[in-house]
Design an enzyme around this catalytic site. Structure first.
Site, short mmCIF file in Angstrom:
data_model
loop_
_atom_site.label_atom_id
_atom_site.label_comp_id
_atom_site.label_asym_id
_atom_site.label_seq_id
_atom_site.Cartn_x
_atom_site.Cartn_y
_atom_site.Cartn_z
N HIS A 148 0.78 -1.20 -0.14
CA HIS A 148 0.06 -0.21 -0.05
C HIS A 148 0.82 1.14 -0.01
CE1 HIS A 148 -3.20 2.53 1.13
NE2 HIS A 148 -2.45 3.12 2.17
N ASP A 246 -11.16 3.29 7.42
CA ASP A 246 -10.67 4.36 7.63
C ASP A 246 -11.04 5.01 6.27
OD1 ASP A 246 -8.99 6.51 8.66
OD2 ASP A 246 -7.39 5.71 7.60
N GLN A 253 -6.71 14.98 1.20
CA GLN A 253 -5.52 14.41 1.85
C GLN A 253 -4.27 14.82 1.14
OE1 GLN A 253 -5.65 10.15 2.43
NE2 GLN A 253 -3.52 10.08 3.13
N LYS A 265 -9.08 12.78 6.70
CA LYS A 265 -9.12 11.35 7.39
C LYS A 265 -10.14 11.51 8.33
CE LYS A 265 -6.11 8.29 5.89
NZ LYS A 265 -6.16 7.00 5.31
N SER A 269 -14.71 7.66 10.69
CA SER A 269 -14.17 6.21 10.66
C SER A 269 -14.86 5.17 10.98
CB SER A 269 -12.77 6.06 11.37
OG SER A 269 -11.83 7.02 10.68
#
Length: 450
Positions: A148, A246, A253, A265, A269
């Site tokens: 990732h 998330d 971002q 963010k 969540s």
């Protein structure tokens, strides 16, 4: 460390038949803890099949031996959250788990007594409103998938896609605990600043909304301020695990990120409402994936004998996508991600040990996110950004729809199963959220000089 005991016996069955189905998330070997609302009152419970044991009703039932560790645990868990129980340590939650396993097994001596009180003790999960299982004071989200991290570095055009520190320590940022919500309901598209296709900086509804498939660890008893947690003691501080989405506004971002994620963010969540305890997952422990020979050696505070032997889990994780058009046509969700916890470069014990290595104190109910659990395979890409190569290759659905980001009405459902030969497979329940349109903002969208 948690050892196997009779609660893990793969032969054990419950008199609650829905717990014995082959695909049941909550067989008698699981018994996850959670919180819910019933008749307007907040309570805690333990899931079994399609039902939940109301722990306050259990306390009042006389079915748990008075003065025992299980009774003390049940009393601690009889409020609106699990914090008091979690702070007591694994001895007490384990005793309550054992008592419940005995009450719910198919040949339980007190089965008739439990059944007589079933209406009070065992509401159906679909008849109650699930809540966050505990009060969350702090939330830290890690970045622990090499794949990732490397992919996102390439998308951003970085010469070295991996941050220099990535293989030396578990990287994290401080999240927003107040924005955590239990699975279900709407995820409102946020407003924010971002750079549009023409390069101008604008303010408006975030166009690049994404999910991120993660696993979260809940801290049970914490550590004293200035006193680090040794890595092989870290497992004793983890009460259990939930799924975590998330949600990310990538357009916001990527423009704002200087010190770390912020408004991209902090808008929402989602966590699955049931905490699968560390004890329930004991049969599924495994060694983590070995580090490459040319990786930097582990610092002493990140290397522990137990963690190197059993710091991983046999845990597969999934993400499904449903759209408005699919639902209108009566079609089910489409599976878009299949990944595994093996795709994390760092273990949860290493996250806990490093988090506290400077003397930072973790507290009961703190949440630690794993970061997006993406693997090398295309099917293991665990967010839309990766599934589409940052929008270059749209995700194609069976009905002809395509996606480069989540649209209003899209719903993401995360799930996971722990599976190992010789053990009864257990699940985590769903972590679900549906994208709702951004709220109207007075006035037109402002363009801001770059």
């Amino acid at each position: 460390m948690t050892a196997l005991n009779f609660t893990h016996d793969p032969v054990r069955r419950s008199w609650i038949e829905s717990a014995n189905l082959p695909d049941a998330d909550f067989p008698i070997q699981n018994l996850p803890f959670g919180a819910f609302e019933r008749n307007g009152e907040a309570r805690t419970g333990v899931a079994i099949g399609e039902h939940v044991v109301d722990l306050r009703a259990l306390r009042d039932s006389g079915l748990v031996e008075a003065g025992s560790d299980a009774a003390l645990a049940c009393e601690a868990a009889s409020g609106a959250t699990l914090n008091r129980l979690m702070a007591m340590g694994p001895r007490y939650s384990g005793a309550l788990r054992a008592a419940l396993s005995e009450l719910l097994k198919s040949d339980a001596p007190q089965r008739a007594n439990v059944q007589r009180q079933a209406e009070a003790l065992l509401p159906r999960i679909d008849e109650i409103a699930l809540r966050l299982p505990c009060e969350v004071g702090d939330y830290s989200d890690f970045l622990t998938s090499l794949h990732h991290t490397e992919r996102h570095g390439r998308y951003k055009g970085l010469a070295d896609p991996l941050p220099p520190a990535f293989k030396s320590l578990p990287i994290a940022y401080h999240g927003r605990a107040s924005s955590l919500r239990a699975s279900g309901g709407e995820v409102r598209r946020p407003h924010g600043q971002y750079r549009d296709a023409s390069g101008q900086i604008v303010f408006g509804p975030a166009p690049a909304l994404d999910f991120e498939l993660e696993l979260a660890a809940w801290i049970g008893h914490g550590n004293a301020f200035t006193q680090p947690i040794p890595i092989d003691a870290a497992h004793e501080h983890i009460f259990g695990y939930s799924l975590l989405n998330d949600w990310s506004a990538k357009s916001i971002q990527w423009f704002e990120q200087v010190l770390g994620p912020f408004l991209g963010k902090s808008f929402h969540s989602s966590v699955s409402p049931w905490i699968v305890t560390a004890e329930a997952l004991a049969p599924f422990r495994k060694a983590p994936v070995p580090r490459a020979q040319d990786d930097p050696p582990l610092m002493p505070h990140l290397r522990g004998a137990f963690d190197q032997q059993q710091g991983g889990l046999h845990l597969a994780l999934y993400a499904d996508l449903s759209t408005s058009r699919l639902r209108d046509a009566g079609a089910g969700p489409v599976r878009i991600t299949r990944t595994h916890l093996d795709n994390l470069y760092w273990t949860f014990a290493q996250m806990v040990a490093h988090h506290t290595s400077n003397g930072c104190d973790l507290r009961t109910g703190d949440l630690l996110g794993s970061g997006t659990i993406s693997g090398a395979d295309d099917a293991a890409r665990a967010c839309i950004t990766e599934l589409t190569n940052a929008g270059k290759d749209p995700l194609r659905l069976p009905n002809g729809e395509t996606r480069t980001a989540l649209e209003d009405g899209d719903e993401i459902v995360l799930s996971a199963r722990a599976t190992k030969s010789g053990a009864v497979s257990i699940g985590f329940g769903e972590c679900r959220g549906r994208i709702a349109p951004a709220l109207a903002v007075a006035g037109r969208r402002e363009e801001i000089a770059a």
